[in-house]
Enzyme design. Sequence first.
Site, PDB file in Angstrom:
ATOM      1  N   CYS A   1      53.204   1.093  57.728  1.00  0.00           N
ATOM      2  CA  CYS A   1      53.220   0.890  59.176  1.00  0.00           C
ATOM      3  C   CYS A   1      52.716  -0.508  59.522  1.00  0.00           C
ATOM      4  O   CYS A   1      51.602  -0.884  59.147  1.00  0.00           O
ATOM      5  CB  CYS A   1      52.368   1.933  59.875  1.00  0.00           C
ATOM      6  SG  CYS A   1      52.394   1.756  61.682  1.00  0.00           S
TER       7      CYS A   1
ATOM      8  N   GLN B   1      52.871  13.255  56.461  1.00  0.00           N
ATOM      9  CA  GLN B   1      52.487  11.877  56.159  1.00  0.00           C
ATOM     10  C   GLN B   1      51.140  11.536  56.786  1.00  0.00           C
ATOM     11  O   GLN B   1      50.901  11.804  57.970  1.00  0.00           O
ATOM     12  CB  GLN B   1      53.536  10.874  56.652  1.00  0.00           C
ATOM     13  CG  GLN B   1      53.244   9.470  56.130  1.00  0.00           C
ATOM     14  CD  GLN B   1      54.174   8.409  56.663  1.00  0.00           C
ATOM     15  OE1 GLN B   1      54.069   8.031  57.828  1.00  0.00           O
ATOM     16  NE2 GLN B   1      55.065   7.911  55.818  1.00  0.00           N
TER      17      GLN B   1
ATOM     18  N   PRO C   1      59.674   9.167  58.750  1.00  0.00           N
ATOM     19  CA  PRO C   1      58.621   9.525  59.711  1.00  0.00           C
ATOM     20  C   PRO C   1      58.512   8.430  60.773  1.00  0.00           C
ATOM     21  O   PRO C   1      58.289   7.271  60.446  1.00  0.00           O
ATOM     22  CB  PRO C   1      57.358   9.595  58.841  1.00  0.00           C
ATOM     23  CG  PRO C   1      57.652   8.719  57.666  1.00  0.00           C
ATOM     24  CD  PRO C   1      59.129   8.760  57.444  1.00  0.00           C
TER      25      PRO C   1
END
Length: 333
Positions: free
Chosen positions: A102, A72, A18
């Site tokens: 992230c 996600q 992603p």
Amino acid sequence: MPNIGNITLGEFPLLLAPMEDVSDPPFRAVCKDNGADLMYTEFISSEGLIRDAAKSVKKLDIFEYERPIGIQLFGSDIETMASCAEIAAAAGPDLIDINYGCPVKNVACRGAGAALLQDIPKMVKMTEAVVKSTGLPVTVKTRLGWDHETINILEVAERLQDIGIQALTVHGRTRVQMYKGDADWTMIGKIKDNQRIRIPIFGNGDIDSPEKALEYRERYGVDGIMIGRASIGNPWIFNQIKHFFKTGAHLPAPGILERVAACRKHLDFSVRWKGDTLGLLEMRRHYTNYFKGLDNFKPFRMRLVESLVYRDIEAMLDEIVHYYQESENFAAI
């Protein structure tokens, strides 16, 4: 053969990572055509989804050809994440994935993404809440730790497995590293060596060639590999790796017709999904990647990024095919 819940992925699945502003449905379409086994949406803000923000809701769009597909989510509030998992499940994905990896400031500094690596008890509570809120399989993507002094992925893997996640993807860097330096897969291999771990473990980071994919598969024993940046402009990497695994030989590099066909499909889907203006604007970042390595491409690139007329860009793609088929300026990737 790794399974995620009742999802069978094949002997050694290749996953599309992603990626924000990259792995939208148009990009996923060309990656699926070229061998991606499991794909994920761009990450979706739980706060944005709760507020019914248009950008977040749009990211829930999935299509039947994409299956299996995961949505996600990321966020910093446990109750909000649980509620968003219910909203996401209603969109009909095959699984829900939680982003604990992230590293960017506007995510991590708000207590989401990789920030949860600094608060494992909260990570566990949040994951458990998401697992309990949906009947879909829940997976997690994360990193080795916040920094080199706090690498805690072995503990994370055990604790998240124990509260019900069904697969774990680990990017071989810390949050502090961002995307710098080399990814360290050593700890990923140690997770696989842990006799307590029963769920599939997928490795992520720096896989950019069939040779490296095979080397890391054999060295670290992972159940599959997630590919991110190396797929941008190069969706063929999935089938290239699969072919190399089977034969030990390389597929021919994509020719100009293959490159233009992939770019054209991406462009067409982008315009249909986002509308003419936004669809064309957001394609600008992809032209250079699809045609990387072509001699004398700069004039074409300048014209492509300056135009906001779909028919003109279609005509330019035809012109690119003609130019590189008729000249000595084609250089394969």
